[in-house]
Design a protein around this motif. Structure first.
Motif, PDB file in Angstrom:
ATOM      1  N   LEU A  29       1.010  -1.271   0.124  1.00  0.00           N
ATOM      2  CA  LEU A  29      -0.039  -0.038  -0.089  1.00  0.00           C
ATOM      3  C   LEU A  29       0.871   1.388   0.197  1.00  0.00           C
ATOM      4  O   LEU A  29       2.029   1.177   0.028  1.00  0.00           O
ATOM      5  CB  LEU A  29      -0.852  -0.009   1.463  1.00  0.00           C
ATOM      6  CG  LEU A  29      -1.757  -1.103   1.363  1.00  0.00           C
ATOM      7  CD1 LEU A  29      -2.742  -1.329   2.507  1.00  0.00           C
ATOM      8  CD2 LEU A  29      -2.807  -1.338   0.146  1.00  0.00           C
ATOM      9  N   ARG A  30       0.263   2.361  -0.046  1.00  0.00           N
ATOM     10  CA  ARG A  30       1.091   3.625  -0.262  1.00  0.00           C
ATOM     11  C   ARG A  30       2.261   3.737   0.923  1.00  0.00           C
ATOM     12  O   ARG A  30       1.580   3.680   2.225  1.00  0.00           O
ATOM     13  CB  ARG A  30       0.002   4.853  -0.224  1.00  0.00           C
ATOM     14  CG  ARG A  30       0.843   6.047  -0.339  1.00  0.00           C
ATOM     15  CD  ARG A  30      -0.209   7.494  -0.214  1.00  0.00           C
ATOM     16  NE  ARG A  30       0.280   8.607  -0.448  1.00  0.00           N
ATOM     17  CZ  ARG A  30      -0.348   9.611  -0.473  1.00  0.00           C
ATOM     18  NH1 ARG A  30      -1.849   9.619  -0.156  1.00  0.00           N
ATOM     19  NH2 ARG A  30       0.220  10.933  -0.462  1.00  0.00           N
ATOM     20  N   PRO A  41       2.814   0.045   4.395  1.00  0.00           N
ATOM     21  CA  PRO A  41       1.608  -0.867   5.094  1.00  0.00           C
ATOM     22  C   PRO A  41       1.458  -1.964   3.980  1.00  0.00           C
ATOM     23  O   PRO A  41       1.689  -1.950   2.690  1.00  0.00           O
ATOM     24  CB  PRO A  41       0.289   0.200   4.794  1.00  0.00           C
ATOM     25  CG  PRO A  41       1.166   1.518   4.853  1.00  0.00           C
ATOM     26  CD  PRO A  41       2.421   1.501   4.067  1.00  0.00           C
ATOM     27  N   LEU A  42       1.390  -3.110   4.612  1.00  0.00           N
ATOM     28  CA  LEU A  42       0.940  -4.451   3.961  1.00  0.00           C
ATOM     29  C   LEU A  42      -0.549  -4.685   4.133  1.00  0.00           C
ATOM     30  O   LEU A  42      -1.098  -4.602   5.188  1.00  0.00           O
ATOM     31  CB  LEU A  42       1.761  -5.563   4.274  1.00  0.00           C
ATOM     32  CG  LEU A  42       3.540  -5.243   4.296  1.00  0.00           C
ATOM     33  CD1 LEU A  42       4.187  -6.318   4.847  1.00  0.00           C
ATOM     34  CD2 LEU A  42       3.903  -4.883   3.047  1.00  0.00           C
ATOM     35  N   THR A  43      -0.953  -5.393   3.071  1.00  0.00           N
ATOM     36  CA  THR A  43      -2.433  -5.907   3.251  1.00  0.00           C
ATOM     37  C   THR A  43      -2.381  -6.942   4.338  1.00  0.00           C
ATOM     38  O   THR A  43      -1.522  -7.742   4.444  1.00  0.00           O
ATOM     39  CB  THR A  43      -3.052  -6.397   1.814  1.00  0.00           C
ATOM     40  OG1 THR A  43      -2.010  -7.442   1.628  1.00  0.00           O
ATOM     41  CG2 THR A  43      -3.087  -5.565   0.778  1.00  0.00           C
ATOM     42  N   GLY A  44      -3.619  -6.776   5.047  1.00  0.00           N
ATOM     43  CA  GLY A  44      -3.566  -7.753   6.416  1.00  0.00           C
ATOM     44  C   GLY A  44      -3.383  -6.834   7.600  1.00  0.00           C
ATOM     45  O   GLY A  44      -3.475  -7.597   8.797  1.00  0.00           O
ATOM     46  N   GLY A  45      -2.880  -5.761   7.542  1.00  0.00           N
ATOM     47  CA  GLY A  45      -2.697  -5.021   8.505  1.00  0.00           C
ATOM     48  C   GLY A  45      -1.292  -4.738   9.383  1.00  0.00           C
ATOM     49  O   GLY A  45      -1.031  -4.298  10.445  1.00  0.00           O
ATOM     50  N   ARG A  46      -0.253  -5.558   8.536  1.00  0.00           N
ATOM     51  CA  ARG A  46       1.166  -5.279   9.218  1.00  0.00           C
ATOM     52  C   ARG A  46       1.693  -3.861   8.559  1.00  0.00           C
ATOM     53  O   ARG A  46       1.404  -3.429   7.380  1.00  0.00           O
ATOM     54  CB  ARG A  46       2.133  -6.738   8.704  1.00  0.00           C
ATOM     55  CG  ARG A  46       1.427  -7.847   9.008  1.00  0.00           C
ATOM     56  CD  ARG A  46       2.504  -8.840   8.607  1.00  0.00           C
ATOM     57  NE  ARG A  46       1.823 -10.187   9.089  1.00  0.00           N
ATOM     58  CZ  ARG A  46       2.195 -10.850  10.132  1.00  0.00           C
ATOM     59  NH1 ARG A  46       2.950 -10.078  10.772  1.00  0.00           N
ATOM     60  NH2 ARG A  46       1.941 -12.028  10.381  1.00  0.00           N
ATOM     61  N   VAL A  68      -4.766   2.662  10.114  1.00  0.00           N
ATOM     62  CA  VAL A  68      -4.946   3.744   9.148  1.00  0.00           C
ATOM     63  C   VAL A  68      -3.356   4.306   8.863  1.00  0.00           C
ATOM     64  O   VAL A  68      -2.976   5.368   9.696  1.00  0.00           O
ATOM     65  CB  VAL A  68      -5.726   4.796   9.899  1.00  0.00           C
ATOM     66  CG1 VAL A  68      -6.235   6.015   8.656  1.00  0.00           C
ATOM     67  CG2 VAL A  68      -7.122   4.184  10.228  1.00  0.00           C
ATOM     68  N   PRO A  69      -2.759   3.649   8.046  1.00  0.00           N
ATOM     69  CA  PRO A  69      -1.197   4.012   8.037  1.00  0.00           C
ATOM     70  C   PRO A  69      -0.982   5.249   7.546  1.00  0.00           C
ATOM     71  O   PRO A  69       0.076   5.777   7.581  1.00  0.00           O
ATOM     72  CB  PRO A  69      -0.784   2.862   6.999  1.00  0.00           C
ATOM     73  CG  PRO A  69      -1.969   2.289   6.181  1.00  0.00           C
ATOM     74  CD  PRO A  69      -3.197   2.458   7.042  1.00  0.00           C
ATOM     75  N   LEU A 395       7.422  -1.436  -5.091  1.00  0.00           N
ATOM     76  CA  LEU A 395       7.669   0.006  -4.583  1.00  0.00           C
ATOM     77  C   LEU A 395       8.979   0.599  -5.236  1.00  0.00           C
ATOM     78  O   LEU A 395       9.941  -0.324  -4.926  1.00  0.00           O
ATOM     79  CB  LEU A 395       7.631  -0.031  -3.140  1.00  0.00           C
ATOM     80  CG  LEU A 395       8.003   1.120  -2.350  1.00  0.00           C
ATOM     81  CD1 LEU A 395       6.987   2.325  -2.924  1.00  0.00           C
ATOM     82  CD2 LEU A 395       7.871   1.088  -1.024  1.00  0.00           C
ATOM     83  N   HIS A 396       8.780   1.506  -5.904  1.00  0.00           N
ATOM     84  CA  HIS A 396      10.305   2.282  -6.634  1.00  0.00           C
ATOM     85  C   HIS A 396      10.604   3.225  -5.658  1.00  0.00           C
ATOM     86  O   HIS A 396       9.599   4.154  -5.372  1.00  0.00           O
ATOM     87  CB  HIS A 396       9.933   2.551  -7.813  1.00  0.00           C
ATOM     88  CG  HIS A 396       9.335   1.483  -8.967  1.00  0.00           C
ATOM     89  ND1 HIS A 396      10.110   0.576  -9.387  1.00  0.00           N
ATOM     90  CD2 HIS A 396       8.128   1.118  -9.383  1.00  0.00           C
ATOM     91  CE1 HIS A 396       9.250  -0.401 -10.238  1.00  0.00           C
ATOM     92  NE2 HIS A 396       8.305  -0.132 -10.259  1.00  0.00           N
TER      93      HIS A 396
END
Length: 407
Positions: A29-30, A41-46, A68-69, A395-396
């Motif tokens: 995620l962003r 942020p990773l999907t699943g809440g990490r 809420v990253p 992610l670049h």
């Protein structure tokens, strides 16, 4: 890493500081940059922490519940972010910034807004009766240090170890003890403004009897400067100005389709530098607030166009920016603006671009429907992409001047 943590691999170029993080599609995620570290942020809440120079994984947290990253903030050596947030209530989690270990969680309450203030987390309410309540919490332990209540909290800013409140008048509190340091009348109805200036100053924007920016010393509350703005010129703007470097203030309004740039630093009366607007025949409006990089003002419209104006030239109209870069690639449907120190980064449909002095310098395909570029320092930018086969997310960390990435 544990079996349920997504596989993360990185390719980096040590000398240039360019790198690419890879993971299964739909995982990343962003990113958020705080305290010189990149948090992904990773999907699943990490939450994963990356070294900004190499992209190497520093740690990966355990799963958090509905984090809420985007609101992640650094409080001393602790990462704090909201979890389980809804309209009126919210909870919080705190992680050790060095290891990612969860230090404490705070159950849902009506104090659902927060600000990081050194080793303290300040919590306050957003609506109804709870908008008058405020508390200070130790960032390492989650222990409540102090609580207070006012008639209503209209706004606040953190300046170093002090908290400046707008509660009808202006008050400063010690963030560790909650003790009142000073109390001064406000300059009419208005709001406190977050800014990147020194920690010994707070800015108050008044929109009542006169439009002014009042700078106060946060140690004493004394007014150190006061700049008056032409009331008729700024009353059309609903939102507070964005304070820029060089003592400048940028006002913009989506529906009015206009931006105004003023010089206020060291002046009793603000000097207008530019007042560009969309031509009356362009049946559209700004998609969000305008942005300013150096002497250029930029705005994106709902009709998928990017506009700019040179603040030095006195041009009254925003002109369209050609969306094709030097290599023939085209920025599609620009929507997200991110202002860096020297560049404007623009996210669009399956593309992201870098803009300098009103010209698109590079366009990179991303294979994502939307992009949110994040500046990293003065010479790099972070953005997400996906491989053409849709299997791998990336992610670049790319070069800000050229968009070059290390694959």
């Amino acid at each position: 890493m544990a079996d349920d943590i997504p596989q993360l691999t990185v390719a980096s170029h040590e000398d240039s500081g360019l790198w690419t993080l890879r993971a299964p599609a739909g995982t990343l995620l962003r990113p958020v940059v705080a305290g010189g570290t990149v948090y992904v942020p990773l999907t699943g809440g990490r939450i994963a922490a990356l070294d900004p120079n190499s992209g190497q994984l520093l740690w990966c947290s355990r799963e958090l519940t509905d984090p809420v990253p985007d609101a992640l903030a650094l409080a001393g050596d602790t990462i704090v972010l909201p979890v389980q947030r809804d309209t009126e209530r919210g909870a919080f989690a705190a992680l050790d910034a060095a290891t990612g270990e969860v230090l404490w969680t705070r159950r849902k309450s009506a104090l659902n807004r927060f600000a990081a203030a050194g080793p303290t987390v300040v919590l306050w309410g957003k609506a109804g009766e709870d908008r008058r309540r405020i508390a200070g919490v130790d960032a390492r332990t989650g222990e409540t240090l102090w609580e207070d209540e006012f008639s209503r909290i209209w706004g606040l800013v953190v300046r170093g170890v002090r908290l400046v409140l707008d509660v009808g008048d202006l008050r400063a509190l010690d963030t560790r003890t909650g003790d009142e340091l000073w109390n001064r009348p406000a300059a009419g109805y208005g709001s406190l403004i977050r800014h990147t200036g020194p920690n010994d100053a707070a800015v108050f924007h008044s929109r009542s009897s006169s439009a002014v920016l009042s700078v106060r010393a946060t140690g004493t509350g004394e007014e150190v400067s006061r700049t008056r703005f032409p009331k008729r010129a700024v009353r059309r703007f609903t939102y507070d100005p964005v304070l820029l470097d060089g003592g400048r203030a940028l006002f913009s309004e989506s529906l009015k389709r206009r931006a105004r740039l003023y010089a206020y630093g060291g002046r009793d009366t603000a000097e207008i530098l530019a007042s560009p607007r969309l031509g009356s025949w362009r049946f559209t409006s700004f998609q969000g607030p305008a942005a300013c990089v150096g002497d250029r003002i930029y705005a994106v419209t709902w009709r998928d166009r990017l506009y700019e104006a040179d603040a030095r030239g006195g041009r009254r109209r925003l002109r369209p920016v050609p969306l094709t870069g030097p290599d023939g690639r085209t920025l599609r449907k620009p929507s997200e603006l991110a202002a860096g120190p020297k560049h404007l980064f623009v996210g669009g449909n399956k593309t992201v671009a870098g803009v300098v002095d009103g010209k698109v310098q590079w366009v990179v395909p991303t294979n994502l429907s939307s992009n949110y570029p994040v500046p990293l320092g003065t010479d790099r930018v972070l953005f997400l992409s996906r491989t053409d086969d849709g299997v791998t997310a990336r992610l670049h960390c790319a070069d800000a001047d050229t968009g070059r990435r290390h694959e």
